[in-house]
Design a protein around this motif. Structure first.
Motif, PDB file in Angstrom:
ATOM      1  N   ARG A   7       4.327   1.888   2.199  1.00  0.00           N
ATOM      2  CA  ARG A   7       4.994   3.124   2.034  1.00  0.00           C
ATOM      3  C   ARG A   7       4.152   4.209   2.178  1.00  0.00           C
ATOM      4  N   SER A   8       4.537   5.357   2.758  1.00  0.00           N
ATOM      5  CA  SER A   8       3.866   6.426   3.285  1.00  0.00           C
ATOM      6  C   SER A   8       4.820   7.567   3.436  1.00  0.00           C
ATOM      7  N   ARG A  21      -0.521   8.417   1.075  1.00  0.00           N
ATOM      8  CA  ARG A  21       0.193   9.881   1.392  1.00  0.00           C
ATOM      9  C   ARG A  21      -1.105  10.568   1.952  1.00  0.00           C
ATOM     10  N   ALA A  45       0.115   1.948 -11.402  1.00  0.00           N
ATOM     11  CA  ALA A  45       1.071   1.424 -10.134  1.00  0.00           C
ATOM     12  C   ALA A  45       1.546   0.100 -10.660  1.00  0.00           C
ATOM     13  N   VAL A  86       0.229  -3.336  -5.987  1.00  0.00           N
ATOM     14  CA  VAL A  86       0.397  -2.091  -5.109  1.00  0.00           C
ATOM     15  C   VAL A  86      -0.930  -1.061  -5.302  1.00  0.00           C
ATOM     16  N   THR A 142       0.814  -1.152   0.069  1.00  0.00           N
ATOM     17  CA  THR A 142      -0.063  -0.125  -0.126  1.00  0.00           C
ATOM     18  C   THR A 142       0.927   1.062  -0.087  1.00  0.00           C
ATOM     19  N   ASP A 143       0.594   2.032  -0.703  1.00  0.00           N
ATOM     20  CA  ASP A 143       1.233   3.462  -0.862  1.00  0.00           C
ATOM     21  C   ASP A 143       0.294   4.685  -0.344  1.00  0.00           C
ATOM     22  N   ARG A 183      -2.515   2.675  -4.400  1.00  0.00           N
ATOM     23  CA  ARG A 183      -2.144   3.998  -4.386  1.00  0.00           C
ATOM     24  C   ARG A 183      -3.604   4.874  -3.668  1.00  0.00           C
ATOM     25  N   TRP A 186       4.243   9.611  -9.231  1.00  0.00           N
ATOM     26  CA  TRP A 186       3.149   8.632  -9.628  1.00  0.00           C
ATOM     27  C   TRP A 186       3.055   8.909 -11.134  1.00  0.00           C
ATOM     28  N   THR A 234       2.101  13.664  -5.307  1.00  0.00           N
ATOM     29  CA  THR A 234       2.110  12.730  -6.435  1.00  0.00           C
ATOM     30  C   THR A 234       3.092  12.900  -7.408  1.00  0.00           C
ATOM     31  N   LEU A 282       8.714  10.486   2.460  1.00  0.00           N
ATOM     32  CA  LEU A 282       8.308   9.453   1.837  1.00  0.00           C
ATOM     33  C   LEU A 282       9.230   8.414   2.160  1.00  0.00           C
ATOM     34  N   THR A 291       9.426   3.733   3.335  1.00  0.00           N
ATOM     35  CA  THR A 291       8.676   2.446   4.153  1.00  0.00           C
ATOM     36  C   THR A 291       8.355   2.744   5.612  1.00  0.00           C
TER      37      THR A 291
END
Length: 728
Positions: free
Chosen positions: A72-73, A38, A130, A134, A35-36, A136, A126, A123, A88, A90
């Protein structure tokens, strides 16, 4: 019975051994799906009014604490400038520490609300779809509108770039934007468009008190954590669970929440083992436990539907992707299965002891239970493949729902929760008379973001199928004006569009045009009349020869037909009234005659007591001379009246030509008139019989003691500080 019990115990032991075996496998096999995520937080100055207690801080700390390691964040804050508060990367223990510290620094000192730059910065990596596996997600929290300058034109251009450049790019990259409007002053249309177009979640909240709960739902939609279900405030932990996080909400006045272990120990925020992480906030407690003891646990605190127990386990529950937004009429297929590592559990001995079901919950409504089956029938594709299925359709009415998918067996329980929103028809049609009352305004709008606006095609017909244009006047807004000639007729819209996934969407809308149509209004405005001239939408009726009054060839105009009909109706009413008056007048005369005849034939009542009845005389004149003590003048007056009566009823056969009344005829007439009078006399109360003889009226005697009537009861009346600086 004994054999069945032994078989059940044997199956339970087998299931327990399988769970122990899976629990002994390496934990990396149970890593959550990639999972990504933000997070963008508004720190503009208006937050001082909309979030005066800065409840964004505990909400953000809760979100950080719930994040599982391995995803991931990153976190950004924005006002005039956009700052990366947490780089950004892990998620691990170090990242969580940095994010928790950054959450404590959230403020409200920004001068503007630069949503465009925040989305662009968050983003920028991006590009394209993806990677496989994954997901987003982006969470945007704001209380305002696009605000980048004192010049409104610059704000409008910035907003336009968000919709026309950034949004299509994020959607193409597979990003889902979840938006929270922390004020009614926020640009709801923009935020709804961002969420609906990318199948994200939109929520408007009027106070910051509910922020934590909204963040919880967005976290569950984004990260999809494994959970164990709560029954009341108790929950079961099995051997395969390596970590658990308990989230317990409570009202601000409740300061103590306790957790009771299977061994009977009682933990609190002040007293708990060092290995336990306990975060106590004003509205919730969050407890993280490594290697929790198997058995029954209990939260001693407030019962709350948003309490959660999230776990890290080698036995995970997975589901097919669930959309956040559906349209009314859409069916929702749901599939679920258990994973051990990356393999679907298909062992028939294990699945024979497992049950799958879905619980559909809505605020204020009763839950609806849907069983999931692996029988190869209806929604399930293949029997015995370990994938359980169902199809939701008939209960999906417009509104917001929580979907809880459960799997359980004798020694384990799992739960996954998702939030879905069912939208009504994504168009709204309104018809209103204009201020002058001479035209009807047709307005069509669409729900932002649910359909590809460039694909929407509109066909409008009115009356008997006459087609009219309905031009686009703004983003998702169509408008036209119809003349009042269409009042009372039906407007029909045929709408064709594409959904965001490219599938077609067709719907028809119809509304009656308000108001009554004018008598001479043309059916189609601007259509030529039979003389070649354009008939006005409204014109007064004309009596001039050759004027266009709707007259058909060889016939009368509709106006003349209506006038004739009214005249005939009035004539009929007049004739009926005349004959009615005549009948009434004759009846009145007959009543007078009957009354006087009765006086003539009945004994006199001049005295207080009635005289005994007299035999009728053989000769009327002799009887009158012998028994009547009246004066000569009175007799003369009475004889004169008799003569007038004879003239008034000269059309009756019983009346003699001499003017005297025949006795037998008079008796027959009296009986007839008495019968008619009896029909108009009110019926006596039940049980009372009318007296045979009319006696003098007696004065009522006073009531005896105790019989006095009760009186009738009347009815009741009714901080100031410097602005944040850009950080590279």
């Amino acid at each position: 019975m004994k054999a069945n019990r032994q078989n059940h115990m044997a199956r339970t032991r087998i299931l327990g051994l399988l769970l122990l075996l899976w629990g002994a496998l390496p934990l990396q096999a149970a890593d959550p799906p990639a999972t990504d995520l933000r997070v963008l937080i508004d720190v503009s100055g208006s937050m001082k009014q909309n979030d005066p207690n800065n409840l964004r801080v505990p909400a953000m700390r809760m979100l950080v604490g719930l994040m599982p390691e391995g995803i991931r964040s990153g976190v950004w804050s924005f006002g005039r400038y956009v700052n990366m508060d947490v780089k950004l990367g892990t998620v691990d223990e170090a990242w969580k520490r940095r994010a928790d510290e950054a959450a404590r620094r959230i403020h409200s000192r920004g001068l503007y609300t630069n949503i465009e730059e925040a989305l662009r910065r968050a983003t920028r990596d991006w590009r394209g779809p993806a990677p496989e596996g994954v997901e987003r997600h982006l969470i945007l929290l704001t209380d305002g509108m696009v605000d980048v300058s004192k010049d409104p034109a610059e704000d409008a251009h910035s907003r336009q770039r968000v919709l026309e450049e950034l949004l299509p790019a994020i959607h193409a990259a597979g990003g889902r934007i979840h938006t929270i409007a922390l004020s009614s002053n926020a640009d709801a249309e923009l935020l709804q468009t961002l969420s609906n177009r990318t199948d994200g979640w939109y929520e408007q909240v009027e106070d910051a008190e509910t922020l934590q709960r909204i963040f919880l739902r967005l976290f569950e939609s984004s990260v999809k954590p494994d959970s164990v279900p709560l029954e009341g405030n108790s929950f079961a932990i099995d051997e395969s669970i390596s970590d658990m996080t308990v989230l317990a909400f409570h009202p601000p006045e409740q300061e103590i929440t306790r957790l009771r272990t299977p061994e009977g120990a009682l933990w609190s925020a002040d007293e708990h083992p060092e290995s336990v992480k306990w975060l106590h906030q004003q509205h919730y407690d969050m407890i993280t436990v490594n290697s929790p003891s198997p058995g029954e646990w209990l939260i001693e605190g407030e019962l709350d539907p948003d309490n959660r127990v999230m776990v890290v386990t080698n036995l995970r529950l997975e589901t097919s992707p669930l959309p956040a937004n559906l349209l009314i009429g859409d069916a929702l297929p749901v599939t679920a299965w258990l994973l051990q590592g990356e393999e679907v559990v298909t062992d028939p001995r294990f699945l024979a002891l497992s049950r799958f079901y879905l619980r559909q919950e809505s605020e204020g409504g009763d839950p609806v239970i849907w069983p999931l089956a692996d029988d190869g029938e209806e929604a399930d594709r293949q029997k015995g493949d370990g994938i359980f299925s169902t199809l939701l359709n008939r209960t999906l009415l417009p509104g917001s729902y929580e979907i809880a998918i459960n799997a359980y067996g004798p020694t384990y329980k799992r739960e996954l929760r998702r939030a879905i929103k069912i939208h009504d028809v994504p168009f709204e049609l309104t018809l209103e008379r204009d201020e002058g009352g001479e035209n009807v305004r047709v307005e069509l709008t669409t729900t932002p973001g649910l359909l590809k606006e460039s694909s929407i095609r509109v066909r409008m017909t009115a009356g008997e199928g006459t087609e009219f244009p309905l031009p686009l006047v703004g983003r998702g807004h169509w408008s036209a004006t119809l003349p009042l000639a269409f009042a009372g007729r039906e407007i029909l819209l045929d709408l064709h569009a594409l959904r965001n996934d490219g599938s077609p969407y067709d719907v028809q809308l119809s509304r009656p045009v308000p108001g009554a149509p004018p008598a001479t209004a043309a059916i189609v405005p601007g259509s030529p009349d039979r003389h070649g001239d354009t008939a006005p939408a409204e014109s007064p009726p004309s009596t001039k020869e050759g004027s266009n009054t709707g007259e058909e060839p060889g016939g009368l105009s509709s106006t003349m037909k209506i006038g004739i009909s009214i005249g005939v109706g009035n004539l009929i009413l007049g004739i009926a009234g005349f004959f009615g008056w005549r009948a009434w007048n004759r009846q009145k005369v007959a009543d007078a005659l009957v009354g006087e005849s009765l006086e003539e034939l009945s004994p006199a009542h001049d005295e207080e007591e009635a005289s005994p009845p007299q035999e009728p005389p053989e000769s009327g004149g002799e009887a009158a001379g012998e028994s009547d003590s009246r004066t000569a003048e009175e007799v003369a007056v009475e004889e004169e009246a008799r003569g007038e009566e004879s003239v008034a009823v000269d059309d009756r056969e019983e009346t003699d030509v001499t003017g005297e009344v025949d006795p037998s005829a008079t008796e027959s007439m009296i009986e007839e008139e008495l019968d008619l009078a009896a029909d108009d006399t009110p019926a006596p109360p039940d049980g009372d019989e009318p007296p045979e003889t009319q006696l003098p009226r007696e004065e009522p005697s006073p009531p005896e003691s105790g019989d006095t009537a009760a009186p009738i009861e009347a009815a009741p009346t009714g901080e100031t500080g410097g602005e944040e600086m850009p950080v590279t």
